[in-house]
Every structure is written in C-alpha cells, then in structure tokens.
Scaffold this motif. Structure first.
Motif, PDB file in Angstrom:
ATOM      1  N   ALA A   1       0.833  -1.202   0.000  1.00 53.35           N
ATOM      2  CA  ALA A   1       0.000   0.000   0.000  1.00 53.35           C
ATOM      3  C   ALA A   1       0.867   1.251   0.000  1.00 53.35           C
ATOM      4  O   ALA A   1       2.066   1.209   0.303  1.00 53.35           O
ATOM      5  CB  ALA A   1      -0.913  -0.002   1.226  1.00 53.35           C
ATOM      6  N   ASN A   2       0.234   2.373  -0.331  1.00 53.38           N
ATOM      7  CA  ASN A   2       0.924   3.668  -0.290  1.00 53.38           C
ATOM      8  C   ASN A   2       0.989   4.176   1.148  1.00 53.38           C
ATOM      9  O   ASN A   2       0.344   5.149   1.515  1.00 53.38           O
ATOM     10  CB  ASN A   2       0.190   4.690  -1.165  1.00 53.38           C
ATOM     11  N   VAL A   3       1.758   3.463   1.945  1.00 57.17           N
ATOM     12  CA  VAL A   3       1.868   3.809   3.361  1.00 57.17           C
ATOM     13  C   VAL A   3       2.954   4.860   3.552  1.00 57.17           C
ATOM     14  O   VAL A   3       4.078   4.708   3.074  1.00 57.17           O
ATOM     15  CB  VAL A   3       2.194   2.559   4.206  1.00 57.17           C
ATOM     16  N   LEU A   4       2.605   5.944   4.241  1.00 62.87           N
ATOM     17  CA  LEU A   4       3.565   6.987   4.578  1.00 62.87           C
ATOM     18  C   LEU A   4       3.777   6.967   6.076  1.00 62.87           C
ATOM     19  O   LEU A   4       2.829   7.088   6.855  1.00 62.87           O
ATOM     20  CB  LEU A   4       3.058   8.359   4.133  1.00 62.87           C
ATOM     21  N   GLU A   5       5.027   6.805   6.496  1.00 58.17           N
ATOM     22  CA  GLU A   5       5.350   6.729   7.909  1.00 58.17           C
ATOM     23  C   GLU A   5       6.207   7.925   8.305  1.00 58.17           C
ATOM     24  O   GLU A   5       7.107   8.319   7.570  1.00 58.17           O
ATOM     25  CB  GLU A   5       6.109   5.430   8.214  1.00 58.17           C
ATOM     26  N   GLY A   6       5.950   8.483   9.471  1.00 57.53           N
ATOM     27  CA  GLY A   6       6.775   9.572   9.977  1.00 57.53           C
ATOM     28  C   GLY A   6       6.051  10.904   9.938  1.00 57.53           C
ATOM     29  O   GLY A   6       4.886  11.009   9.551  1.00 57.53           O
ATOM     30  N   GLU A   7       6.763  11.960  10.336  1.00 61.70           N
ATOM     31  CA  GLU A   7       6.177  13.289  10.375  1.00 61.70           C
ATOM     32  C   GLU A   7       6.027  13.857   8.963  1.00 61.70           C
ATOM     33  O   GLU A   7       6.788  13.523   8.061  1.00 61.70           O
ATOM     34  CB  GLU A   7       7.058  14.224  11.206  1.00 61.70           C
ATOM     35  N   VAL A   8       5.038  14.705   8.799  1.00 55.84           N
ATOM     36  CA  VAL A   8       4.798  15.344   7.500  1.00 55.84           C
ATOM     37  C   VAL A   8       6.060  16.095   7.075  1.00 55.84           C
ATOM     38  O   VAL A   8       6.646  16.846   7.845  1.00 55.84           O
ATOM     39  CB  VAL A   8       3.609  16.313   7.582  1.00 55.84           C
TER      40      VAL A   8
ATOM     41  N   VAL B   1       6.187   1.980  -0.829  1.00 52.15           N
ATOM     42  CA  VAL B   1       6.186   1.516  -2.216  1.00 52.15           C
ATOM     43  C   VAL B   1       7.513   1.863  -2.882  1.00 52.15           C
ATOM     44  O   VAL B   1       8.135   1.039  -3.562  1.00 52.15           O
ATOM     45  CB  VAL B   1       5.009   2.128  -3.004  1.00 52.15           C
ATOM     46  N   MET B   2       7.956   3.093  -2.686  1.00 48.85           N
ATOM     47  CA  MET B   2       9.218   3.539  -3.288  1.00 48.85           C
ATOM     48  C   MET B   2      10.395   2.716  -2.783  1.00 48.85           C
ATOM     49  O   MET B   2      11.220   2.234  -3.560  1.00 48.85           O
ATOM     50  CB  MET B   2       9.444   5.021  -2.970  1.00 48.85           C
ATOM     51  N   TRP B   3      10.454   2.511  -1.470  1.00 49.82           N
ATOM     52  CA  TRP B   3      11.596   1.796  -0.907  1.00 49.82           C
ATOM     53  C   TRP B   3      11.553   0.309  -1.230  1.00 49.82           C
ATOM     54  O   TRP B   3      12.601  -0.323  -1.430  1.00 49.82           O
ATOM     55  CB  TRP B   3      11.671   2.021   0.598  1.00 49.82           C
ATOM     56  N   MET B   4      10.357  -0.276  -1.310  1.00 49.35           N
ATOM     57  CA  MET B   4      10.259  -1.674  -1.698  1.00 49.35           C
ATOM     58  C   MET B   4      10.775  -1.866  -3.122  1.00 49.35           C
ATOM     59  O   MET B   4      11.510  -2.817  -3.411  1.00 49.35           O
ATOM     60  CB  MET B   4       8.803  -2.137  -1.599  1.00 49.35           C
ATOM     61  N   SER B   5      10.402  -0.962  -4.016  1.00 50.40           N
ATOM     62  CA  SER B   5      10.885  -1.032  -5.399  1.00 50.40           C
ATOM     63  C   SER B   5      12.402  -0.872  -5.451  1.00 50.40           C
ATOM     64  O   SER B   5      13.087  -1.567  -6.210  1.00 50.40           O
ATOM     65  CB  SER B   5      10.215   0.065  -6.244  1.00 50.40           C
ATOM     66  N   TRP B   6      12.931   0.031  -4.637  1.00 51.20           N
ATOM     67  CA  TRP B   6      14.381   0.252  -4.612  1.00 51.20           C
ATOM     68  C   TRP B   6      15.105  -1.001  -4.137  1.00 51.20           C
ATOM     69  O   TRP B   6      16.131  -1.393  -4.706  1.00 51.20           O
ATOM     70  CB  TRP B   6      14.721   1.441  -3.713  1.00 51.20           C
ATOM     71  N   ILE B   7      14.588  -1.653  -3.106  1.00 54.81           N
ATOM     72  CA  ILE B   7      15.216  -2.872  -2.579  1.00 54.81           C
ATOM     73  C   ILE B   7      15.275  -3.948  -3.654  1.00 54.81           C
ATOM     74  O   ILE B   7      16.311  -4.580  -3.876  1.00 54.81           O
ATOM     75  CB  ILE B   7      14.450  -3.380  -1.338  1.00 54.81           C
TER      76      ILE B   7
ATOM     77  N   ALA C   1      -8.546   9.356   1.391  1.00 53.53           N
ATOM     78  CA  ALA C   1      -8.672   7.987   1.880  1.00 53.53           C
ATOM     79  C   ALA C   1      -7.883   7.035   0.977  1.00 53.53           C
ATOM     80  O   ALA C   1      -7.946   7.151  -0.248  1.00 53.53           O
ATOM     81  CB  ALA C   1     -10.139   7.586   1.914  1.00 53.53           C
ATOM     82  N   PRO C   2      -7.145   6.078   1.553  1.00 54.66           N
ATOM     83  CA  PRO C   2      -6.345   5.141   0.748  1.00 54.66           C
ATOM     84  C   PRO C   2      -7.194   3.997   0.209  1.00 54.66           C
ATOM     85  O   PRO C   2      -7.390   2.984   0.874  1.00 54.66           O
ATOM     86  CB  PRO C   2      -5.306   4.629   1.754  1.00 54.66           C
ATOM     87  N   LEU C   3      -7.711   4.149  -0.988  1.00 54.42           N
ATOM     88  CA  LEU C   3      -8.598   3.150  -1.580  1.00 54.42           C
ATOM     89  C   LEU C   3      -7.907   2.304  -2.648  1.00 54.42           C
ATOM     90  O   LEU C   3      -8.565   1.554  -3.355  1.00 54.42           O
ATOM     91  CB  LEU C   3      -9.826   3.839  -2.180  1.00 54.42           C
ATOM     92  N   THR C   4      -6.597   2.435  -2.789  1.00 58.52           N
ATOM     93  CA  THR C   4      -5.859   1.626  -3.761  1.00 58.52           C
ATOM     94  C   THR C   4      -4.595   1.049  -3.115  1.00 58.52           C
ATOM     95  O   THR C   4      -4.084   1.591  -2.138  1.00 58.52           O
ATOM     96  CB  THR C   4      -5.437   2.453  -4.998  1.00 58.52           C
ATOM     97  N   GLU C   5      -4.146  -0.054  -3.668  1.00 64.17           N
ATOM     98  CA  GLU C   5      -2.854  -0.635  -3.311  1.00 64.17           C
ATOM     99  C   GLU C   5      -2.181  -1.108  -4.590  1.00 64.17           C
ATOM    100  O   GLU C   5      -2.838  -1.334  -5.603  1.00 64.17           O
ATOM    101  CB  GLU C   5      -3.010  -1.798  -2.325  1.00 64.17           C
TER     102      GLU C   5
END
Length: 283
Positions: free
Chosen positions: A78-85, A92-98, A142-146
């Motif tokens: 999912a398009n999960v964003l973690e941390g402060e704004v 998604v970005m980091w998984m693709s990079w790995i 709202a996160p309605l896609t993955e």
C-alpha cells in the motif's frame, strides 16, 4: 501435495533449495508504526526503518535464490507513509528500490492497481481535512488503492512439462451484474486486460491478523502466473491466505511465519484440504 509452514523468519530460507519455487506472493510488513504485529525483537516488522530495510533486503535476496529463472514474484503493498509530514517514508518507493537496486536480478513486468470499494475505509477517519476548514493544502485522501508489483526474475523461462490450468476460469464471471455496469467487466479476461483490478477487502469481522489480504488477490496471481501442481511461496504467511489459495487451486503452498500465534489459524484453514492428495506440515 505436501504443503509446508515454516515457523521462523524468512530472512533465511535455508529449508528451500535453489530455484525450487515457481511463484512468490507476499505483502510485506510495514512496521509497528503502521500495524501492531507484536514484539518479537528479531522480526523486521518491529524497530527502526533501517531494520525493516535490511530485513526486507535479506528476504528479497532469498526470494531471488529460491525462485526459478523467468518466474514471478508478486508484491502487494500500500501507499503507506510513515513519519512526520515532510519527513515521511514511502514504502512503495523503498520496496521497489530494494528489489531493483539493492538486490537486483528482477525487473518490473507489470504494476497493477488494486481498487477497493468506497466502503472499504471509514472516510471520516482515513480521508479527512487536516484543518477544520476545507481549504487547499489540507486534504488527506482515503487510501482506496494498493499496488501489486509483478516482478520477473531475470533468466530464461523454461515451461513445465505438465501445463495444466483451469481454462474455463478465464471466461468465468467474476463480478455482480451491478459491477459489470459500473466497471465494464464481464469476465476474468476483461478484468486482466486492465492495469487495475477491482475486488473487496477482507471484512474486519473475519480478520485473524492485523493485515489480511482477500483470497481473491493471491488466487488471481496464482492462476495467471503458475500451473497446477507447481509450488507457491509466501515468505510472510500471516493468517495463511496464500497457502489456502494454493491448496484450492491445486498448487503446493509453502509459507514462512515468525509469529507462532498464527499457526493455529493457518492449521484450521488448511485442515479442510488435508486428505488423500494433500498433507500439511508445520516445521
């Protein structure tokens, strides 16, 4: 068919031989900031982002080793964003990079968007305005896609001698008449021609795990990217949805799950398939 569950971390899958797996499906943990998986100190779902990154790199490296050349590794994320704004981590970005840079050996074959129905989330909570006033720069949708990232392992694909699959499935109806009108989809063939898939989430009342994907997700991937009697691996088995889908579709299911509290749930799911042709082993 001998289905297997390994109750251990998938950062080392030394139980499996090189190039012994035909298809890999998983949804990675996002860390305790997003989901409460428990408090196992050696698990990549707890701790810092660096711990998650290093652990995922180990898992993907093992996936590269055990997967046959030319075969698919499908990642639901999912398009999960973690941390402060302003300082957030995009999984998604980091998984693709790995997969593509840190480990390598894979190339992105297809990026499918899983579109959930509007009722999948409470939009009063998930989709909201940061301020009480509805003004520009303050909306959190709202996160309605993955994403379902379809990677292929580099190398020559060798077709199996036994190429059995459910040919009738590709012409079968998958949606209700109302859905057909709304989405223009009449059968599975119509659906897979698009780069987005529509199906519902797992109802909360049926969830045995904090992050359960619906059985339709692994079922579609299994039907599209494997043949009957081949081996499907989920390195983050969770509640055993991929193993259950594999058994239903006459594939051999292997799973890794570090949390022993989910073993009972997986056993219950797999018990209905154990019989003359199937067995289930917990290791």
């Amino acid at each position: 068919m001998n289905h297997k569950l390994f109750v251990k971390s998938s950062t080392s899958m030394d139980d499996l031989e090189d190039e012994s797996i035909h298809l890999i499906i998983f949804s990675p943990p996002y860390g305790n900031v997003v989901r409460d998986y428990g408090n196992l100190d050696d698990d990549i779902s707890s701790g810092t982002f660096k711990k998650w990154y290093d652990g995922m790199a180990q898992v993907v490296s093992e996936c590269l080793r055990v997967l046959q050349p030319g075969r698919v590794m499908a990642i639901n994320i999912a398009n999960v964003l973690e941390g402060e704004v302003g300082h957030q981590t995009n999984y998604v970005m980091w998984m693709s990079w790995i997969v593509e840079q840190e480990v390598g050996g894979f190339y992105l074959f297809r990026d499918v968007i899983w579109r959930k129905p509007m009722g999948a989330y409470n939009t009063n909570i998930s989709g909201h305005w940061v301020k009480t006033e509805e003004r520009p720069m303050s909306l959190h949708p709202a996160p309605l896609t993955e994403h379902i990232l379809i990677y292929k392992k580099e190398g020559k694909y060798i077709p199996p001698e036994n190429q059995e699959w459910d040919r009738n499935y590709y012409k079968s109806k998958i949606l209700t008449p109302l859905d057909e009108v709304m989405y223009g989809v009449k059968n599975f063939q119509d659906e897979i021609r698009k780069d987005y898939w529509y199906f519902n989430t797992t109802p909360h009342r049926l969830k045995e795990h904090p992050a359960v994907f619906p059985i339709e997700l692994p079922s579609r991937i299994i039907r599209l990217y494997s043949f009957e009697w081949e081996t499907v691996l989920d390195p983050f088995a969770g509640s055993g949805t991929t193993l259950e889908a594999s058994a239903r579709l006459r594939r051999v299911g292997y799973g890794y799950e570090i949390y022993p509290q989910y073993v009972k749930v997986i056993k219950e799911k797999m018990s209905k398939f154990v019989g003359l042709l199937d067995s289930f082993e917990v290791i």
